[in-house]
Design an enzyme around this catalytic site. Structure first.
Site, short mmCIF file in Angstrom:
data_model
loop_
_atom_site.label_atom_id
_atom_site.label_comp_id
_atom_site.label_asym_id
_atom_site.label_seq_id
_atom_site.Cartn_x
_atom_site.Cartn_y
_atom_site.Cartn_z
N ASP A 26 2.43 70.05 -92.34
CA ASP A 26 1.44 70.80 -91.80
C ASP A 26 0.26 70.84 -92.51
O ASP A 26 -0.82 70.88 -91.87
CB ASP A 26 1.86 72.27 -91.26
N GLU A 49 9.78 61.42 -99.22
CA GLU A 49 8.90 61.09 -100.16
C GLU A 49 9.14 60.42 -101.31
O GLU A 49 8.16 59.57 -102.01
CB GLU A 49 8.14 62.66 -100.53
N HIS A 112 3.47 79.33 -97.45
CA HIS A 112 4.56 78.59 -97.60
C HIS A 112 4.25 77.47 -98.51
O HIS A 112 3.09 76.78 -98.60
CB HIS A 112 5.37 78.24 -96.34
N HIS A 113 5.28 76.88 -98.99
CA HIS A 113 5.45 75.63 -100.12
C HIS A 113 4.48 76.09 -101.19
O HIS A 113 4.00 75.29 -102.01
CB HIS A 113 4.56 74.37 -99.29
N GLY A 402 13.88 51.93 -114.60
CA GLY A 402 15.29 51.96 -114.12
C GLY A 402 15.62 53.05 -113.11
O GLY A 402 16.75 53.62 -113.41
N ASP A 429 25.96 48.65 -104.58
CA ASP A 429 26.25 49.61 -103.33
C ASP A 429 26.13 51.32 -103.94
O ASP A 429 25.64 51.78 -103.02
CB ASP A 429 28.04 49.72 -103.21
N ASN A 456 30.74 46.21 -105.45
CA ASN A 456 31.64 46.12 -106.44
C ASN A 456 32.32 47.61 -106.99
O ASN A 456 32.74 47.89 -108.05
CB ASN A 456 31.17 45.43 -107.75
N GLY A 458 31.26 50.79 -107.10
CA GLY A 458 30.76 51.88 -108.21
C GLY A 458 29.65 51.36 -108.98
O GLY A 458 29.17 50.29 -108.80
N GLU A 462 26.82 51.32 -115.51
CA GLU A 462 27.37 52.34 -116.32
C GLU A 462 28.59 52.07 -116.92
O GLU A 462 29.04 52.68 -118.07
CB GLU A 462 27.29 53.69 -115.43
#
Length: 548
Positions: A26, A49, A112-113, A402, A429, A456, A458, A462
């Site tokens: 708004d 955003e 607000h916000h 990254g 994925d 693959n 997952g 990591e």
């Protein structure tokens, strides 16, 4: 009536910005009316955003400037992660924040916000570490302040922040009378003296090497560097943090240098150089094999946006962009030595299951001129960054910041910025699950990249660093090939495929390249434990680094 909002939009258009990303709120709706009323600018509304900031980042990598719009507080804070990535990697992105009226802010009302404490500057302060300049516009200062922050954007190639109260956007203003100017550097060390040092060093060197980085791309100097190398025939390498900063089809382009992870003959060639000219390079862990590089600073001239060194002595206050452009004026330089043999193999597909190493061999063979490769940090980045690009091709990754999920919105933003270069996105994925909401935008806006989703099972990157069998590296299994349909796509708009073998990959790649009028959504099924060799080595180095 000509307004502050009109003035800001005119200045953005002057920077080459033709699309603005973001989310309505708004406090920015009246300014949005001004955007959509223009014939020279388009509003591209996002799902959230954060994605808007990622899309603006991708757009800025291609158009060399971008803008996105959020609402005050809740909107701008959702975008900070994306803006921080743009700051880290030198992307000129303008964040415009629609905020409550000047009267509401001056009276400290609990609207607000806000945090209900009457202080409307909290969030601008939060942006200080990730922006080159910030401003809260008033009716009195608006045009001067807009020019100030946009000049900083041009000079530093980093994001800026503009807080635009509702009433200020509608306030009367005068049209700009002069073009926007970049802040000029005052030179303590003559640019000509630096050029003379470079020329003398190159003429005397027996084994010179040029290394380029991401700042060359930030300033749009890729063609300049390529012309310089074509003219002088100097050997050149780039870091993965700067891939496509030079035309990789040039005979003297050697490949990607990445410390001890480099090809052995490339590593030896670079590290034995008797003179190194380093242009726009930042030596980060993921681009130097976790700091395993061996580059002799006593034999180096390095130039960056904000600093430089001549044989390990610091220099400042030179004009980076001007200096790089002036390299074309150097004379009597022509390298006549040897290069190295490039490791490039023809790809002959079979009906075997697709593997990481074979995938990137196929990609290198099948990519075409004037394509843009976008590679998500992880298996995709470390696989794709090692391939040789075709002429007039580009590469987008985010190896310093990254942030996983970045590349899907970034690829869409860059594809919007350059409709002539077909974009090929490679994303895992796990990363896709963070930002897949923008698939709806891609369908609505008729954006047609080729998207490869590496399934693959997952977070493979990591797993290579720590916890290969831990459940925190697992993700929910989605039916990826059905996602376009779920987001409202028909076969006339999006072609969805599942690929398991080498032959299937080659077939669908060629089909997609021959069909530029539809998006291709291709799920690549790969083994859970499979990863590019470079990533496996990098994972071990990162694991050791995290212990020190």
């Amino acid at each position: 009536m000509y307004t502050v909002g009109d003035y800001l939009l005119d200045r953005l258009h002057e920077l080459g910005i033709e699309e603005i990303f973001g989310v309505p709120g708004d406090y920015n709706l009246q300014f949005l009316d001004q955007i959509i009323s223009r014939k020279d600018m388009k509003w591209v509304g996002n799902a959230n955003e954060l994605n808007a900031s990622y899309m603006a980042d991708g757009y800025a990598r291609t158009k060399k400037a971008a803008a996105f719009l959020t609402t005050f507080g809740v909107g701008e804070l959702s975008a900070v992660n994306g803006l921080a990535g743009s700051y880290a990697e030198n992307l000129p992105v303008v964040e415009i924040v629609g905020s409550p009226t000047s009267k509401v802010q001056n009276e400290g009302k609990f609207v607000h916000h806000t945090l209900a404490d009457g202080d409307f500057k909290h969030f601008m302060k939060m942006h200080e570490p990730v922006t080159a300049a910030r401003t809260l516009l008033t009716a009195e200062n608006a045009t001067v302040e807009i020019d100030r922050v946009l000049s900083a954007l041009l000079k530093e190639r980093k994001p800026v922040y503009i807080n635009l109260p509702v009433d200020v956007a509608a306030a009367k203003a005068e049209k700009p009378s002069l073009p926007l100017k970049k802040e000029n550097s005052t030179s303590n060390t003559s640019d000509q003296e630096i050029l003379n040092k470079i020329q003398e060093s190159l003429k005397n060197a027996k084994k010179p090497i040029v290394i380029t980085g991401h700042e060359i791309i930030s300033f749009g100097l890729e063609k300049t560097v390529s012309q310089f190398i074509s003219k002088t025939k100097l050997p050149i390498t780039t870091l993965n943090f700067g891939k496509s900063s030079v035309d990789e089809a040039l005979p003297s382009f050697l490949g990607i240098y990445n410390g001890k992870l480099s090809e052995p003959n490339l590593k030896e060639f670079v590290e034995s150089a008797d003179f190194i000219l380093m242009l726009g390079v930042k030596l980060t862990d993921s681009s130097t094999g976790a700091f395993t590089h061996h580059l002799n600073e006593n034999k180096m001239i390095s130039l960056n946006i904000d600093e430089g060194k001549i044989f390990n002595e610091s220099i400042q206050n030179f004009d980076f962009e001007s200096l790089i452009s002036s390299l074309l004026d150097l004379s009597e330089i022509e390298y006549k030595g040897k290069y190295i043999d490039k490791k490039q193999e023809d790809f002959v597909p079979s009906n075997a299951l697709l593997s990481q190493d074979r995938l990137w061999q196929a990609v290198e063979n099948l990519t075409q001129s004037n394509e843009t490769i976008v590679a998500e940090q992880g298996t995709s980045f470390f696989g794709a960054s090692s391939i040789f690009l075709k002429p007039k091709s580009h590469f987008i990754g985010q190896p310093l910041w990254g942030s996983i999920g970045y590349t899907f919105p970034a690829a869409l933003g860059s594809q919007i910025a350059d409709k002539e270069s077909r974009h090929l996105l490679f994303i895992g994925d796990g990363s896709l699950q963070l930002t897949v909401q923008e698939l709806g935008l891609a369908i609505r806006e008729k954006i047609n990249p080729i998207c490869f989703i590496i399934n693959n099972d997952g977070y493979t990157v990591e797993r290579e660093i720590h916890g290969p069998n831990q459940n925190y590296n697992d993700i929910p299994m989605w039916n990826y090939s059905k996602l376009p349909e779920s987001f409202g796509a028909t076969e006339e708009r999006v072609v969805s495929k599942i690929v398991r073998t080498e032959n299937e990959f080659v077939s669908v790649m060629k089909e997609a390249q021959a069909d530029p009028n539809r998006m291709y959504w291709i799920e690549l099924v790969l083994a859970k434990e499979d990863a590019p060799k470079v990533l496996k080595k990098m994972g071990k180095l990162f694991a050791e680094q995290n212990k020190s």
